[in-house]
Scaffold this motif. Structure first.
Motif, PDB file in Angstrom:
ATOM      1  N   LEU A 280     -14.100   1.497   1.853  1.00  0.00           N
ATOM      2  CA  LEU A 280     -14.266   2.479   2.924  1.00  0.00           C
ATOM      3  C   LEU A 280     -14.719   3.845   2.402  1.00  0.00           C
ATOM      4  CD1 LEU A 280     -11.201   1.827   5.253  1.00  0.00           C
ATOM      5  CD2 LEU A 280     -13.383   0.609   5.094  1.00  0.00           C
ATOM      6  N   HIS A 281     -14.633   4.066   1.105  1.00  0.00           N
ATOM      7  CA  HIS A 281     -14.936   5.381   0.526  1.00  0.00           C
ATOM      8  C   HIS A 281     -14.130   6.470   1.228  1.00  0.00           C
ATOM      9  CE1 HIS A 281     -18.728   4.457  -1.950  1.00  0.00           C
ATOM     10  NE2 HIS A 281     -18.152   3.312  -1.629  1.00  0.00           N
ATOM     11  N   ARG A 282     -12.931   6.134   1.554  1.00  0.00           N
ATOM     12  CA  ARG A 282     -11.980   7.088   2.108  1.00  0.00           C
ATOM     13  C   ARG A 282     -10.593   6.445   1.990  1.00  0.00           C
ATOM     14  NH1 ARG A 282     -14.077   7.282   8.200  1.00  0.00           N
ATOM     15  NH2 ARG A 282     -12.151   8.368   8.667  1.00  0.00           N
ATOM     16  N   GLY A 283      -9.600   7.271   2.039  1.00  0.00           N
ATOM     17  CA  GLY A 283      -8.246   6.748   1.924  1.00  0.00           C
ATOM     18  C   GLY A 283      -7.845   5.964   3.165  1.00  0.00           C
ATOM     19  N   LEU A 284      -6.889   5.063   2.987  1.00  0.00           N
ATOM     20  CA  LEU A 284      -6.409   4.251   4.104  1.00  0.00           C
ATOM     21  C   LEU A 284      -4.908   4.049   3.974  1.00  0.00           C
ATOM     22  CD1 LEU A 284      -6.858   2.260   6.515  1.00  0.00           C
ATOM     23  CD2 LEU A 284      -7.177   0.468   4.787  1.00  0.00           C
ATOM     24  N   GLN A 285      -4.203   4.304   5.042  1.00  0.00           N
ATOM     25  CA  GLN A 285      -2.790   3.948   5.140  1.00  0.00           C
ATOM     26  C   GLN A 285      -2.612   3.304   6.499  1.00  0.00           C
ATOM     27  OE1 GLN A 285      -3.385   7.552   4.986  1.00  0.00           O
ATOM     28  NE2 GLN A 285      -3.878   7.273   2.841  1.00  0.00           N
ATOM     29  N   LEU A 286      -2.264   2.031   6.510  1.00  0.00           N
ATOM     30  CA  LEU A 286      -2.212   1.276   7.756  1.00  0.00           C
ATOM     31  C   LEU A 286      -1.074   0.267   7.698  1.00  0.00           C
ATOM     32  CD1 LEU A 286      -3.530   0.081  10.398  1.00  0.00           C
ATOM     33  CD2 LEU A 286      -4.980  -1.283   8.897  1.00  0.00           C
ATOM     34  N   TYR A 287      -0.300   0.209   8.763  1.00  0.00           N
ATOM     35  CA  TYR A 287       0.696  -0.851   8.902  1.00  0.00           C
ATOM     36  C   TYR A 287       0.313  -1.742  10.072  1.00  0.00           C
ATOM     37  CZ  TYR A 287       3.959   1.160   5.599  1.00  0.00           C
ATOM     38  OH  TYR A 287       4.554   1.610   4.458  1.00  0.00           O
ATOM     39  N   LYS A 288       0.349  -3.038   9.869  1.00  0.00           N
ATOM     40  CA  LYS A 288       0.166  -3.988  10.968  1.00  0.00           C
ATOM     41  C   LYS A 288       1.273  -5.024  10.843  1.00  0.00           C
ATOM     42  CE  LYS A 288      -2.982  -7.625  12.573  1.00  0.00           C
ATOM     43  NZ  LYS A 288      -2.656  -7.531  13.988  1.00  0.00           N
ATOM     44  N   ASN A 289       2.042  -5.160  11.862  1.00  0.00           N
ATOM     45  CA  ASN A 289       3.187  -6.083  11.837  1.00  0.00           C
ATOM     46  C   ASN A 289       4.066  -5.847  10.614  1.00  0.00           C
ATOM     47  OD1 ASN A 289       2.224  -7.207  14.193  1.00  0.00           O
ATOM     48  ND2 ASN A 289       1.141  -8.873  13.158  1.00  0.00           N
ATOM     49  N   GLY A 290       4.223  -4.568  10.272  1.00  0.00           N
ATOM     50  CA  GLY A 290       5.103  -4.215   9.162  1.00  0.00           C
ATOM     51  C   GLY A 290       4.518  -4.409   7.789  1.00  0.00           C
ATOM     52  N   VAL A 291       3.224  -4.772   7.710  1.00  0.00           N
ATOM     53  CA  VAL A 291       2.576  -4.995   6.416  1.00  0.00           C
ATOM     54  C   VAL A 291       1.690  -3.802   6.078  1.00  0.00           C
ATOM     55  CG1 VAL A 291       0.983  -6.457   5.117  1.00  0.00           C
ATOM     56  CG2 VAL A 291       2.605  -7.482   6.731  1.00  0.00           C
ATOM     57  N   LEU A 292       1.872  -3.273   4.872  1.00  0.00           N
ATOM     58  CA  LEU A 292       1.099  -2.113   4.419  1.00  0.00           C
ATOM     59  C   LEU A 292      -0.282  -2.529   3.944  1.00  0.00           C
ATOM     60  CD1 LEU A 292       0.766   0.838   3.274  1.00  0.00           C
ATOM     61  CD2 LEU A 292       1.838  -0.041   1.169  1.00  0.00           C
ATOM     62  N   GLN A 293      -1.316  -1.827   4.434  1.00  0.00           N
ATOM     63  CA  GLN A 293      -2.632  -1.862   3.802  1.00  0.00           C
ATOM     64  C   GLN A 293      -2.911  -0.452   3.301  1.00  0.00           C
ATOM     65  OE1 GLN A 293      -5.933  -4.322   5.612  1.00  0.00           O
ATOM     66  NE2 GLN A 293      -4.511  -4.376   7.311  1.00  0.00           N
ATOM     67  N   SER A 294      -3.229  -0.350   2.016  1.00  0.00           N
ATOM     68  CA  SER A 294      -3.438   0.951   1.389  1.00  0.00           C
ATOM     69  C   SER A 294      -4.788   0.947   0.700  1.00  0.00           C
ATOM     70  CB  SER A 294      -2.318   1.216   0.371  1.00  0.00           C
ATOM     71  OG  SER A 294      -2.611   2.365  -0.395  1.00  0.00           O
ATOM     72  N   GLY A 295      -5.616   1.930   1.016  1.00  0.00           N
ATOM     73  CA  GLY A 295      -6.940   2.009   0.407  1.00  0.00           C
ATOM     74  C   GLY A 295      -7.143   3.332  -0.297  1.00  0.00           C
ATOM     75  N   VAL A 296      -7.999   3.295  -1.320  1.00  0.00           N
ATOM     76  CA  VAL A 296      -8.317   4.511  -2.068  1.00  0.00           C
ATOM     77  C   VAL A 296      -9.806   4.784  -1.923  1.00  0.00           C
ATOM     78  CG1 VAL A 296      -8.738   3.315  -4.272  1.00  0.00           C
ATOM     79  CG2 VAL A 296      -7.964   5.700  -4.278  1.00  0.00           C
TER      80      VAL A 296
ATOM     81  N   PRO B  84     -14.680   7.857  -6.205  1.00  0.00           N
ATOM     82  CA  PRO B  84     -14.954   9.103  -6.930  1.00  0.00           C
ATOM     83  C   PRO B  84     -16.414   9.533  -6.791  1.00  0.00           C
ATOM     84  CG  PRO B  84     -14.781   7.271  -8.467  1.00  0.00           C
ATOM     85  CD  PRO B  84     -14.407   6.734  -7.110  1.00  0.00           C
ATOM     86  N   ALA B  85     -17.294   8.597  -6.408  1.00  0.00           N
ATOM     87  CA  ALA B  85     -18.722   8.920  -6.328  1.00  0.00           C
ATOM     88  C   ALA B  85     -19.063   9.671  -5.048  1.00  0.00           C
ATOM     89  CB  ALA B  85     -19.541   7.641  -6.435  1.00  0.00           C
ATOM     90  N   CYS B  86     -18.573   9.192  -3.904  1.00  0.00           N
ATOM     91  CA  CYS B  86     -18.859   9.859  -2.641  1.00  0.00           C
ATOM     92  C   CYS B  86     -17.945   9.302  -1.558  1.00  0.00           C
ATOM     93  CB  CYS B  86     -20.317   9.681  -2.213  1.00  0.00           C
ATOM     94  SG  CYS B  86     -20.744   7.976  -1.839  1.00  0.00           S
ATOM     95  N   GLU B  87     -17.705  10.105  -0.540  1.00  0.00           N
ATOM     96  CA  GLU B  87     -16.908   9.648   0.593  1.00  0.00           C
ATOM     97  C   GLU B  87     -17.817   9.301   1.766  1.00  0.00           C
ATOM     98  OE1 GLU B  87     -13.626  12.464   1.346  1.00  0.00           O
ATOM     99  OE2 GLU B  87     -12.459  10.880   0.378  1.00  0.00           O
ATOM    100  N   PHE B  88     -17.292   8.483   2.701  1.00  0.00           N
ATOM    101  CA  PHE B  88     -17.998   8.185   3.948  1.00  0.00           C
ATOM    102  C   PHE B  88     -17.450   9.089   5.048  1.00  0.00           C
ATOM    103  CE2 PHE B  88     -18.928   3.412   2.958  1.00  0.00           C
ATOM    104  CZ  PHE B  88     -19.905   3.796   2.074  1.00  0.00           C
ATOM    105  N   SER B  89     -18.325   9.392   6.004  1.00  0.00           N
ATOM    106  CA  SER B  89     -17.936  10.333   7.049  1.00  0.00           C
ATOM    107  C   SER B  89     -17.522   9.670   8.357  1.00  0.00           C
ATOM    108  CB  SER B  89     -19.112  11.273   7.353  1.00  0.00           C
ATOM    109  OG  SER B  89     -20.159  10.545   7.972  1.00  0.00           O
ATOM    110  N   ALA B  90     -17.680   8.329   8.485  1.00  0.00           N
ATOM    111  CA  ALA B  90     -17.547   7.697   9.800  1.00  0.00           C
ATOM    112  C   ALA B  90     -16.263   8.100  10.519  1.00  0.00           C
ATOM    113  CB  ALA B  90     -17.603   6.182   9.645  1.00  0.00           C
ATOM    114  N   GLY B  91     -16.439   8.710  11.675  1.00  0.00           N
ATOM    115  CA  GLY B  91     -15.298   9.117  12.481  1.00  0.00           C
ATOM    116  C   GLY B  91     -14.913   8.035  13.466  1.00  0.00           C
TER     117      GLY B  91
END
Ligand SMILES: [Fe+2]
Length: 286
Positions: free
Chosen positions: A221-237, A240-247
């Motif tokens: 995703l080129h952006r951080g992610l913190q998401l819980y679904k049904n109590g399960v953690l999804q974590s993204g980092v 370092p090269a570039c971030e995405f802007s998608a809102g």
């Protein structure tokens, strides 16, 4: 009150060992040191990341790079990635990103100790992480699809079966892959960047692993992610090269060159997951 002993940079508590893992992703190395993404030099920024990880005030047990090691798969880019990332002091595990090539990765990069779960001839990089295997069950999965179909991912039946069959239910479990499994609430990302059969795998994994599931860790995703679904953690980092802007409502994503250098520090215990996100200034940014 019990005294918590502090040993060699890690705390041991009633839950047992603390496993210290560094999560990085999407370095997008080019074929030479000058490769840049809209003015952001991928190699210089990766070097800043490597230096910061090596200077942490503890010794990570291992590092996971969740894919897009290079921007376009060629031998020069992987050689440069190996040159820079081999400077990391801790063992490194690599995940296939949509920009990666499995045979080239296997030829160029040093992988820490692992056990393949699908044959290498399948061009899928699916394996069990063997560092700390006596206390934890960690898996790497490969969601890459043919380039003309991407950039979303897909998990083959043989990988899903291989990973689910390895789960004992007796040790903490985590899965590392490039692509998030379930929607994150961004129109463009949810349409283009997820594992297309990710929700089915998420549910099957949660059912098989039960309360032992400590998290699903991703890049892409080129952006951080913190998401819980049904109590399960999804974590993204992020990258370092570039971030995405998608809102949330965007039909597109744009690159945001420059910006801070991200990595996550994940502490696993027998009964918890702690993710600490870091954003380092890049000396070349004004
Ligand atoms: Fe990427």
């Amino acid at each position: 009150m019990a005294i918590v002993p502090f040993v060699a940079g890690r705390q041991l508590n009633s839950s047992g060992t603390v496993l210290e893992v560094i999560h990085l992703s999407d370095t997008h190395f080019g074929p030479d040191h000058s490769h840049d993404i809209r003015g952001a030099n991928a190699c210089d920024r990766a070097c800043t990341l490597v230096k910061a990880i090596n200077e942490l005030p503890f010794d990570p047990d291992f590092i996971v790079h969740t894919g897009d090691v290079v921007n376009d798969p060629d031998e020069g880019a992987y050689a440069l990635a190996q040159e820079i990332l081999s400077e990391l002091k801790a063992p490194v595990y690599y995940v296939t990103g949509n920009h990666d090539d499995v045979p080239m990765m296997r030829a160029a990069l040093d992988f820490a100790d692992h056990e393949l779960l699908v044959p290498e001839s399948d061009d899928q990089l699916c394996y069990r992480i063997k560092s700390a295997a006596e206390d934890f069950e960690f898996f790497v999965m490969d969601g890459k699809v043919p380039e003309e179909e991407g950039p979303h991912g897909y998990l083959s039946d043989n990988q899903v079966e291989a990973v689910l069959s390895q789960i004992s239910g007796e040790k903490p479990i985590a899965v590392f892959l490039h692509y998030p499994l379930t929607p994150i609430g961004s129109k463009w990302i949810d349409k283009h960047l997820l594992v297309s059969n990710g929700e089915a795998f998420h549910d099957a994994l949660a059912e098989k692993a039960g309360s032992q599931l400590r998290g699903i860790f991703t890049g892409h995703l080129h952006r951080g992610l913190q998401l819980y679904k049904n109590g399960v953690l999804q974590s993204g980092v992020s990258s370092p090269a570039c971030e995405f802007s998608a809102g949330p409502h965007d039909d597109f994503c744009d690159f945001l060159p420059g910006g801070p250098i991200p990595f996550n520090h994940i502490s696993f215990t027998a009964d918890s997951t702690m993710v600490k996100s870091y954003s380092l200034p890049f000396p070349g940014d004004s």
